[in-house]
Scaffold this motif. Structure first.
Motif, PDB file in Angstrom:
ATOM      1  N   TYR A  38     -27.469 -98.943 -90.480  1.00  0.00           N
ATOM      2  CA  TYR A  38     -26.947 -98.138 -91.590  1.00  0.00           C
ATOM      3  C   TYR A  38     -26.333 -99.030 -92.643  1.00  0.00           C
ATOM      4  O   TYR A  38     -25.507 -99.880 -92.351  1.00  0.00           O
ATOM      5  CB  TYR A  38     -25.909 -97.168 -91.023  1.00  0.00           C
ATOM      6  CG  TYR A  38     -25.193 -96.314 -92.044  1.00  0.00           C
ATOM      7  CD1 TYR A  38     -25.852 -95.788 -93.149  1.00  0.00           C
ATOM      8  CD2 TYR A  38     -23.838 -96.008 -91.880  1.00  0.00           C
ATOM      9  CE1 TYR A  38     -25.184 -94.995 -94.059  1.00  0.00           C
ATOM     10  CE2 TYR A  38     -23.166 -95.205 -92.776  1.00  0.00           C
ATOM     11  CZ  TYR A  38     -23.842 -94.708 -93.876  1.00  0.00           C
ATOM     12  OH  TYR A  38     -23.179 -93.920 -94.777  1.00  0.00           O
ATOM     13  N   PRO A  43     -24.181 -98.329 -95.805  1.00  0.00           N
ATOM     14  CA  PRO A  43     -23.498 -97.342 -96.655  1.00  0.00           C
ATOM     15  C   PRO A  43     -23.584 -97.759 -98.126  1.00  0.00           C
ATOM     16  O   PRO A  43     -24.053 -98.848 -98.443  1.00  0.00           O
ATOM     17  CB  PRO A  43     -22.063 -97.371 -96.166  1.00  0.00           C
ATOM     18  CG  PRO A  43     -22.068 -98.122 -94.900  1.00  0.00           C
ATOM     19  CD  PRO A  43     -23.233 -99.029 -94.947  1.00  0.00           C
ATOM     20  N   PRO A  46     -20.615-102.643 -95.961  1.00  0.00           N
ATOM     21  CA  PRO A  46     -19.387-102.870 -95.178  1.00  0.00           C
ATOM     22  C   PRO A  46     -19.291-104.322 -94.752  1.00  0.00           C
ATOM     23  O   PRO A  46     -19.783-104.700 -93.704  1.00  0.00           O
ATOM     24  CB  PRO A  46     -19.578-101.956 -93.963  1.00  0.00           C
ATOM     25  CG  PRO A  46     -21.057-101.850 -93.804  1.00  0.00           C
ATOM     26  CD  PRO A  46     -21.688-102.095 -95.144  1.00  0.00           C
ATOM     27  N   LEU A  47     -18.646-105.136 -95.566  1.00  0.00           N
ATOM     28  CA  LEU A  47     -18.602-106.569 -95.295  1.00  0.00           C
ATOM     29  C   LEU A  47     -17.164-107.038 -95.166  1.00  0.00           C
ATOM     30  O   LEU A  47     -16.274-106.518 -95.835  1.00  0.00           O
ATOM     31  CB  LEU A  47     -19.270-107.336 -96.442  1.00  0.00           C
ATOM     32  CG  LEU A  47     -20.689-106.914 -96.823  1.00  0.00           C
ATOM     33  CD1 LEU A  47     -21.127-107.641 -98.075  1.00  0.00           C
ATOM     34  CD2 LEU A  47     -21.653-107.165 -95.698  1.00  0.00           C
ATOM     35  N   PHE A  59     -20.442-113.052 -89.631  1.00  0.00           N
ATOM     36  CA  PHE A  59     -20.417-111.603 -89.768  1.00  0.00           C
ATOM     37  C   PHE A  59     -21.595-110.970 -89.038  1.00  0.00           C
ATOM     38  O   PHE A  59     -21.426-110.001 -88.285  1.00  0.00           O
ATOM     39  CB  PHE A  59     -20.441-111.222 -91.253  1.00  0.00           C
ATOM     40  CG  PHE A  59     -20.624-109.755 -91.504  1.00  0.00           C
ATOM     41  CD1 PHE A  59     -19.644-108.848 -91.133  1.00  0.00           C
ATOM     42  CD2 PHE A  59     -21.777-109.275 -92.088  1.00  0.00           C
ATOM     43  CE1 PHE A  59     -19.808-107.490 -91.359  1.00  0.00           C
ATOM     44  CE2 PHE A  59     -21.956-107.925 -92.325  1.00  0.00           C
ATOM     45  CZ  PHE A  59     -20.967-107.029 -91.951  1.00  0.00           C
ATOM     46  N   PHE A 111     -21.127-111.026 -85.407  1.00  0.00           N
ATOM     47  CA  PHE A 111     -20.172-109.975 -85.004  1.00  0.00           C
ATOM     48  C   PHE A 111     -20.867-108.614 -84.935  1.00  0.00           C
ATOM     49  O   PHE A 111     -20.707-107.874 -83.969  1.00  0.00           O
ATOM     50  CB  PHE A 111     -19.002-109.936 -86.002  1.00  0.00           C
ATOM     51  CG  PHE A 111     -18.161-108.696 -85.916  1.00  0.00           C
ATOM     52  CD1 PHE A 111     -17.366-108.448 -84.803  1.00  0.00           C
ATOM     53  CD2 PHE A 111     -18.171-107.756 -86.939  1.00  0.00           C
ATOM     54  CE1 PHE A 111     -16.594-107.311 -84.718  1.00  0.00           C
ATOM     55  CE2 PHE A 111     -17.400-106.609 -86.865  1.00  0.00           C
ATOM     56  CZ  PHE A 111     -16.616-106.383 -85.745  1.00  0.00           C
ATOM     57  N   VAL A 112     -21.653-108.303 -85.963  1.00  0.00           N
ATOM     58  CA  VAL A 112     -22.338-107.008 -85.965  1.00  0.00           C
ATOM     59  C   VAL A 112     -23.295-106.915 -84.781  1.00  0.00           C
ATOM     60  O   VAL A 112     -23.345-105.899 -84.083  1.00  0.00           O
ATOM     61  CB  VAL A 112     -23.081-106.765 -87.301  1.00  0.00           C
ATOM     62  CG1 VAL A 112     -23.860-105.475 -87.248  1.00  0.00           C
ATOM     63  CG2 VAL A 112     -22.101-106.740 -88.444  1.00  0.00           C
ATOM     64  N   LYS A 116     -23.107-104.083 -81.908  1.00  0.00           N
ATOM     65  CA  LYS A 116     -24.248-103.169 -81.789  1.00  0.00           C
ATOM     66  C   LYS A 116     -24.918-103.312 -80.428  1.00  0.00           C
ATOM     67  O   LYS A 116     -25.919-102.654 -80.157  1.00  0.00           O
ATOM     68  CB  LYS A 116     -25.282-103.434 -82.886  1.00  0.00           C
ATOM     69  CG  LYS A 116     -24.770-103.222 -84.293  1.00  0.00           C
ATOM     70  CD  LYS A 116     -24.749-101.773 -84.697  1.00  0.00           C
ATOM     71  CE  LYS A 116     -24.274-101.636 -86.132  1.00  0.00           C
ATOM     72  NZ  LYS A 116     -24.103-100.263 -86.569  1.00  0.00           N
ATOM     73  N   GLN A 168     -27.329-106.745 -92.028  1.00  0.00           N
ATOM     74  CA  GLN A 168     -26.411-106.114 -91.084  1.00  0.00           C
ATOM     75  C   GLN A 168     -27.035-104.853 -90.475  1.00  0.00           C
ATOM     76  O   GLN A 168     -26.819-104.522 -89.316  1.00  0.00           O
ATOM     77  CB  GLN A 168     -25.113-105.817 -91.846  1.00  0.00           C
ATOM     78  CG  GLN A 168     -24.127-104.870 -91.274  1.00  0.00           C
ATOM     79  CD  GLN A 168     -24.437-103.434 -91.648  1.00  0.00           C
ATOM     80  OE1 GLN A 168     -24.502-102.573 -90.787  1.00  0.00           O
ATOM     81  NE2 GLN A 168     -24.683-103.154 -92.908  1.00  0.00           N
ATOM     82  N   THR A 200     -15.358-100.972 -94.270  1.00  0.00           N
ATOM     83  CA  THR A 200     -15.908-101.482 -93.021  1.00  0.00           C
ATOM     84  C   THR A 200     -15.634-100.544 -91.852  1.00  0.00           C
ATOM     85  O   THR A 200     -16.251-100.669 -90.807  1.00  0.00           O
ATOM     86  CB  THR A 200     -15.338-102.870 -92.693  1.00  0.00           C
ATOM     87  OG1 THR A 200     -13.949-102.867 -93.004  1.00  0.00           O
ATOM     88  CG2 THR A 200     -16.019-103.933 -93.506  1.00  0.00           C
ATOM     89  N   PRO A 233     -21.956 -98.544 -81.801  1.00  0.00           N
ATOM     90  CA  PRO A 233     -21.698 -97.943 -80.488  1.00  0.00           C
ATOM     91  C   PRO A 233     -20.387 -98.415 -79.862  1.00  0.00           C
ATOM     92  O   PRO A 233     -20.373 -99.098 -78.856  1.00  0.00           O
ATOM     93  CB  PRO A 233     -22.926 -98.365 -79.657  1.00  0.00           C
ATOM     94  CG  PRO A 233     -23.504 -99.528 -80.362  1.00  0.00           C
ATOM     95  CD  PRO A 233     -23.119 -99.425 -81.791  1.00  0.00           C
TER      96      PRO A 233
END
Lengths: 368, 266
Positions: A78, A80, A84-85, A94, A97-98, A102, A145, B105, B113
């Motif tokens: 997703y 947005p 979203p950073l 980053f 991390f994502v 996830k 991301q 964020t 999840p």
């Protein structure tokens, strides 16, 4: 792959979206097209599990977004509207991390991050702090991301907004290259974007889906084939225009800026016919003034406008009446204005205009 | 279970990384070290300090009541550290969620999840670790000074006191995190947190003026009272339970507030 059925969301008492239904097959790109405030972001937020729906269901890869939220979140990427950073992280940090949150397995993580960066063409910026990146690069990190965990479904909210033309092309190509293995929904209010990137389009206005189809079919189905737009002076005869072979329909267009006595017409043509010569001959032959004869090609933009703005065309009977009234009230320069009034009322029927006869008749019947 | 732990660690690491990458956090740490260092020397070696007092007593030949300089020093110093934390901790917790909300964020975290609990726990552990690294250098110079004490200082007091400090910090940070989740203004979060802990700090003053069971109950809520118990070297399980309750309450309210935020946002 993505099934949305009768989805509604109400904020307080204002409905944001109402009864939205659409389906996206695996590998397709669905363009979600609508003006600002139409409910695009709300729909996407429901799909990603960020917002709960008031009623209706949405399923991604067979999982309900509300009941199996965690399953869905693993299978969806997703982006947005604002990416979203974390500005104080490096691009690679980053994305790692994502990937971690996830649920990408530790062994695959670096390889997934690497391939997402390669896909989005940000390898050269991997060690750069996100805060130092330009808008275009940030957007690409945002897309990276969304794909880093290789989700089957990707939701992109206005992915090209605020980018310069070159970046827009790059982002569009990137999105196109993602289709096939991923199913994509993207929202936009830019029309050419849909015809350029999407193979399916859902037009949404005031919280409702008003049409779903391929961009090509939508263009043909809704606005017919090509046509002519003309501006004539004097009383035109619709029947004679319709007799010209190839002319399918004649619509009068409302235009306040027209001087009195003139009207604008739109002729819709049957496929394969081009009776431009006959039209001109007929109008000139019947002694009308021909001020403009212009070929119109239907673009998605027209379809979009036709579907999302209040209807602008009026039917010929009404136009005739308006014309008659204008003629009767000689020298009163209100013909175009009146024609326009009848237009605006059509979408919002005036009860006093329709009801008077039965309302008057009934009490009288009682008295007698 | 494994994924929960992995997710908490992921959030924790990101949180910690953001503190170490932020000049603001270093400024807070520097101010904390400067002030605590100043009080450390003042309590111990200042003109009115403990060593001066002890020397004075020695000169005057006073031996009763005996004073335990090491013990006195520890309880003074920990008291000072507690008061300093009152100012420092809201500044550490103010951005925990407010920043996420402002940057958007939170939408990433909320569509990943992860449960709200995991995010809240990871964040709390992250900020607590940063506070620990702020306290760690102080422990070193306390250890150096106390090793010179004669008779030797009891390490129990030192450890219990610092354990109390960390526990109280965790409680304040947890409540501060909840307040941070209510707003997207970091400044507002800091002010509200400061007001709340100030209230919890002095609640026993209010309790003293109230008679009856309400006053008794309020006394137990006081941060300063429970903290002082621990810094005096008294292992009081009820104090520990009060702090743990605050921590859990903060976590719970944070998780709930994020859930509610998603349900109502327009």
């Amino acid at each position: 792959m993505i099934e949305v059925e009768h989805l509604s969301k109400v904020y307080g008492s204002t409905p944001a979206i109402q009864d939205i239904t659409f389906f996206v097959e695996k590998g397709e790109i669905l363009g979600f097209l609508g003006p600002n405030g139409a409910g695009k972001t709300t729909t996407m937020r429901i799909l990603t599990g960020y917002l709960p729906a008031t009623s209706g269901t949405a399923k991604i890869a067979g999982f309900d977004v509300h009941e199996n939220s965690m399953e869905v979140r693993q299978r969806i990427g997703y982006l947005p509207e604002t990416p979203p950073l974390y500005p104080d992280m490096t691009v690679e940090g980053f994305l790692t991390f994502v990937a971690r949150i996830k649920g990408v397995a530790a062994g695959d993580r670096s390889q997934r991050v690497e391939s997402a960066m390669k896909r989005c063409n940000i390898l050269e910026k991997r060690k750069v702090l996100i805060r130092k990146l330009s808008k275009g690069f940030r957007q690409r990190v945002g897309i990276a991301q969304a794909i880093v965990h290789d989700p089957p479904a990707i939701v992109l909210d206005e992915p090209t907004v605020g980018l310069d033309p070159r970046q827009i092309i790059e982002v569009r190509n990137l999105i196109k290259s993602l289709a096939g293995e991923h199913t994509i929904i993207l929202s936009t209010h830019i029309l050419p974007e849909v015809s350029m990137t999407c193979n399916k389009v859902a037009i949404i206005n005031r919280g409702r889906v008003v049409a779903t189809n391929t961009p090509e079919q939508l263009m043909t189905a809704l606005a017919g084939e090509s046509g002519y737009e003309l501006e004539v002076e004097g009383r035109f005869d619709q029947a004679r225009l319709l007799q010209i072979p190839g002319v399918k329909a004649v619509d009068a267009l409302a235009d306040e800026t027209l001087p009195e006595n003139r009207s604008k017409l739109r002729l819709t043509l049957e496929a394969g016919h081009d009776p431009g010569r006959e039209i001109a001959a007929m109008i000139v032959g019947s002694g009308l003034g021909l001020y403009e004869l212009r070929r119109t090609r239907v673009s998605l933009e027209d379809v979009f406008l036709e579907l999302t703005t209040e209807e602008k065309t009026i039917n010929l009977a009404e136009a005739d009446q308006a014309y008659e009234r204008a003629q009767a009230a000689q020298r009163e320069p209100s013909e175009p204005a009146e024609a326009d009034n009848s237009t605006s009322q059509r979408s919002d029927p005036d009860p006093t205009a329709i009801n008077p006869s039965p309302a008057d008749a009934d009490p009288e019947g009682d008295v007698r | 279970m494994n994924t929960i732990v992995a997710n908490v660690i992921a959030i924790y690491r990101r949180e910690l990384q953001s503190y170490f990458a932020s000049p603001f956090a270093y400024i807070i740490a520097a101010v904390f070290w400067l002030l605590s260092g100043f009080f450390f020397t003042a309590i111990l070696m200042g003109p009115e300090g403990l060593i001066a007092q002890a020397n004075f007593r020695d000169q005057m030949g006073i031996t009763t009541p005996p004073i335990d300089v090491a013990y006195q020093f520890l309880s003074y110093f920990l008291g000072i550290l507690g008061s300093l934390s009152l100012f420092i901790l809201p500044m550490l917790s103010m951005g925990l969620y407010a920043e996420e909300r402002k940057r958007g964020t939170l939408e990433l975290l909320a569509t990943s999840p992860l449960t709200n609990w995991v995010v809240a726990l990871g964040k709390l552990l992250g900020v607590l670790t940063f506070f620990l690294t702020m306290v760690l250098p102080l422990l070193i110079y306390q250890a150096i000074v106390l090793s010179a004490a004669n008779p030797p200082a009891s390490p129990t007091v030192m450890f219990l006191g610092h354990f109390g400090l960390i526990l109280m910090a965790a409680a304040i940070l947890s409540l501060g995190m909840f307040i941070s989740s209510l707003t997207d203004s970091t400044i507002l979060a800091a002010i509200l947190t400061f007001a709340l802990i100030l209230l919890l700090w002095v609640v026993d003053l209010i309790a003293n003026s109230l008679a009856g069971p309400i006053g008794e109950a309020l006394k137990h809520l006081s941060l300063i009272k429970n903290y002082t118990t621990l810094t005096q070297g008294i292992f009081d399980s009820s104090s520990i339970i009060v702090f743990i309750t605050y921590i859990l309450l903060g976590l719970f309210l944070t998780a709930q507030s994020i859930e509610a935020f998603r349900f109502q946002r327009s």
